[in-house]
Write a protein that holds these residues in place. Structure first.
Motif, PDB file in Angstrom:
ATOM      1  N   HIS A   1       0.807   4.439  -2.866  1.00 37.93           N
ATOM      2  CA  HIS A   1       0.442   5.652  -2.319  1.00 37.93           C
ATOM      3  C   HIS A   1       1.706   6.175  -2.536  1.00 37.93           C
ATOM      4  O   HIS A   1       0.974   7.898  -3.073  1.00 37.93           O
ATOM      5  N   ARG A   2       2.739   6.055  -3.042  1.00 34.57           N
ATOM      6  CA  ARG A   2       4.305   6.935  -3.465  1.00 34.57           C
ATOM      7  C   ARG A   2       4.127   7.353  -4.314  1.00 34.57           C
ATOM      8  O   ARG A   2       4.254   8.686  -5.682  1.00 34.57           O
TER       9      ARG A   2
ATOM     10  N   GLU B   1      -6.939   5.422  -2.333  1.00 30.54           N
ATOM     11  CA  GLU B   1      -6.582   6.496  -2.174  1.00 30.54           C
ATOM     12  C   GLU B   1      -6.967   7.788  -2.566  1.00 30.54           C
ATOM     13  O   GLU B   1      -7.076   7.849  -3.240  1.00 30.54           O
TER      14      GLU B   1
ATOM     15  N   GLU C   1       0.396  -1.415  -0.151  1.00 28.67           N
ATOM     16  CA  GLU C   1       0.461  -0.093   0.014  1.00 28.67           C
ATOM     17  C   GLU C   1       0.806   0.972   0.605  1.00 28.67           C
ATOM     18  O   GLU C   1       1.254   1.875  -0.559  1.00 28.67           O
TER      19      GLU C   1
ATOM     20  N   PRO D   1      -9.878  10.058  -9.427  1.00 25.70           N
ATOM     21  CA  PRO D   1      -9.920  10.547  -8.105  1.00 25.70           C
ATOM     22  C   PRO D   1     -11.741  11.076  -8.125  1.00 25.70           C
ATOM     23  O   PRO D   1     -12.224  12.319  -8.791  1.00 25.70           O
TER      24      PRO D   1
ATOM     25  N   LEU E   1      -7.230   0.966  -4.842  1.00 27.58           N
ATOM     26  CA  LEU E   1      -7.565   2.825  -5.344  1.00 27.58           C
ATOM     27  C   LEU E   1      -8.375   2.965  -3.925  1.00 27.58           C
ATOM     28  O   LEU E   1      -8.947   4.588  -4.150  1.00 27.58           O
TER      29      LEU E   1
ATOM     30  N   ILE F   1       0.903   7.256  -7.059  1.00 23.04           N
ATOM     31  CA  ILE F   1       0.353   8.181  -6.825  1.00 23.04           C
ATOM     32  C   ILE F   1      -0.122   9.139  -6.628  1.00 23.04           C
ATOM     33  O   ILE F   1      -0.004  10.508  -6.883  1.00 23.04           O
ATOM     34  N   ASP F   2       0.506   9.446  -4.888  1.00 24.75           N
ATOM     35  CA  ASP F   2       0.989  10.475  -5.207  1.00 24.75           C
ATOM     36  C   ASP F   2       2.134  12.038  -5.608  1.00 24.75           C
ATOM     37  O   ASP F   2       2.081  12.634  -5.751  1.00 24.75           O
TER      38      ASP F   2
END
Length: 497
Positions: free
Chosen positions: A442-443, A470, A438, A486, A467, A445-446
């Motif tokens: 996250h890395r 996130e 996870e 998003p 997802l 995407i962010d």
């Protein structure tokens, strides 16, 4: 391997010359006639074609839209070496991404390789065994499968074998070696072209140094001029394309004892795939392993006490791909197949004591080998290859192009980022290798401004939930793919005074 300088070694009879031409034409026609339609999801072709497209547009070659993910370094480097893309550029400029034509171009490169092999090994094998070698290579299922892929190995093996041929011509006769500076520069150019096609070509300069030191016990002028020329040409490339071939060193963190042992098993075992019959894997292994041991014995006999440049380079190449993570199976040992089969046939010539025994041993080997080929092609799949040209894939590409904004910083998360970047001309990044991590997701995407994510129906079941965690919501799907964006944030209602 003994290099013969006799008249018999360099001059074939007219019948043998005609047989070679007929054989090369037959192999070419066979490969073209049995090509499968479409291409697969392998992302290498897309990144090379993307770089080639940039060449045709006089744009930065490496600005492909592929966003490198440190959590998935084995997907591909930030940029590939430039030479193969330069080779593809004229074809792309004239015909675009015509995969059938591009595959025929790959077959043409394979034909060039076979021609060089026939000349190179003709000085070491009898004419008929040289013809047998060309046939074993040209009709092998390994090379048949390679010719369905638009990848740099096709061009790399041309330069690999051409470097061997040039060195053999100039230096293998240690009693009368050539010290010609123009010839040394030419070898340096070919060595550079190999490195500029595939980074693994870096084994050639140290292999040349080792070969010269063993054969001549000193650093020779020929060697120093060749290496200096290769370095000079490479420096020019780095000046023109600074990022070409960048990103490979990030994979060093993936090296483990397990990865090395796996590569040793996979790469070593891939030599037996020459005898893949398409039906019984155990038979391939049961026969391929002892045959491979004979080839190793022939290799040792041929290269002691004076090793060939091909032998030294092959050893270094094999060591490198065993150490490098993800460098496994047939494709990785592609440049080693010609020498492997040549040393096998060499063993058939040297180990039997009489001519009759040599004839019997070689005939049995060839009958069994081509029997395996016949069996493999009987069971082979000649249907259309499933890949990015499929309707479901084209549909998701169209949706991605529509749903992504024009902001050049927006990125799409996709399992084959280089393919999507080529088809949609939008930035794309690949999922982390460990889909259950996870923190890595996250890395990804962010840190990379991911505004769209695409999943597949066959993805791990926990990925949609990850997802969603996130902040992504599924907004579209077909039978194979789903698109996530998003979740819009709800507007805050102003508080009453």
């Amino acid at each position: 391997m003994d290099v013969k300088d006799s008249h018999d070694a360099t001059v074939w009879s007219p019948t043998q010359q005609i047989a070679l031409v007929v054989l090369l034409v037959a192999i070419f026609l066979f490969q073209v006639a049995t090509l499968r339609e479409n291409t697969d999801w392998g992302g290498d072709f897309a990144q090379y074609l993307n770089q080639a497209r940039n060449v045709t547009r006089f744009h930065d070659m490496n600005d492909t839209g592929y966003v490198y993910n440190p959590d998935a370094p084995v997907i591909g480097p930030r940029a590939y070496p430039p030479i193969f893309s330069v080779f593809l550029a004229p074809i792309y400029a004239l015909l675009g991404a015509d995969y059938h034509v591009l595959k025929i171009a790959m077959i043409c490169l394979s034909s060039v390789t076979l021609t060089i092999c026939s000349s190179y090994f003709a000085r070491q094998l009898s004419p008929w065994n040289t013809l047998a070698l060309v046939a074993m290579l040209g009709f092998s299922r390994v090379f048949w499968e390679f010719n369905h892929w638009i990848i740099s190995e096709h061009l790399f093996v041309v330069f690999w074998m051409l470097a061997m041929w040039l060195y053999q011509r100039d230096r293998q006769d240690t009693a009368h070696p050539s010290d010609s500076i123009p010839r040394a520069v030419l070898l340096g150019l070919v060595i550079y072209l190999a490195i500029g096609t595939r980074t693994v070509g870096i084994v050639l300069p140290p292999a040349l140094i080792l070969t010269e030191l063993i054969l001549y016990r000193r650093l020779t002028r020929y060697m120093m001029v060749s290496i200096s020329s290769a370095v000079a040409f490479y420096a020019i490339q780095k000046g023109l394309v600074p990022s070409g071939g960048s990103g490979y060193l990030d994979q060093l963190s993936q090296i483990t004892v397990h990865s090395i042992l796996f590569n040793l098993y996979a790469d070593g075992g891939s030599f037996t795939h020459i005898w893949d019959n398409g039906y019984k894997e155990w038979l391939m292994k049961a026969t391929g392993i002892p045959i491979s041991l004979v080839a190793i014995a022939g290799c040792l006999r041929a290269n002691w006490p004076k090793p060939q440049f091909l032998f030294v380079a092959s050893v270094l190449y094999f060591i490198l791909i065993v150490i490098w993570p993800g460098a496994a199976w047939d494709r990785m040992i592609w440049p080693l197949y010609p020498g492997f089969l040549a040393w096998l046939l060499y063993a058939c010539e040297k180990f039997p004591r009489t001519k009759q025994q040599r004839t019997i041993v070689t005939s049995v080997l060839l009958l069994y080998t081509f029997g395996c080929y016949t069996s493999y092609y009987y069971f082979a799949d000649f249907s259309r290859i499933s890949g990015p040209e499929d309707p479901a894939a084209q549909e998701v590409f169209a949706q991605v192009a529509t749903r992504m904004s024009d902001d050049p910083n927006d990125v799409c998360l996709f399992f084959k980022p280089r393919v999507l970047a080529f088809y949609v001309e939008r930035k794309s990044i690949g999922y982390p290798i460990d889909l259950e991590d996870e923190a890595a997701l996250h890395r990804t995407i962010d840190d990379h401004n991911v505004k769209l994510a695409v999943t597949q129906s066959k993805d791990p079941p926990q990925l949609p939930a990850m997802l969603a965690a996130e902040g992504f919501t599924q907004v579209w799907s077909n039978q194979e793919f789903q698109i996530w964006q998003p979740t819009p944030k709800a507007k805050e209602t102003p508080s009453e005074p």
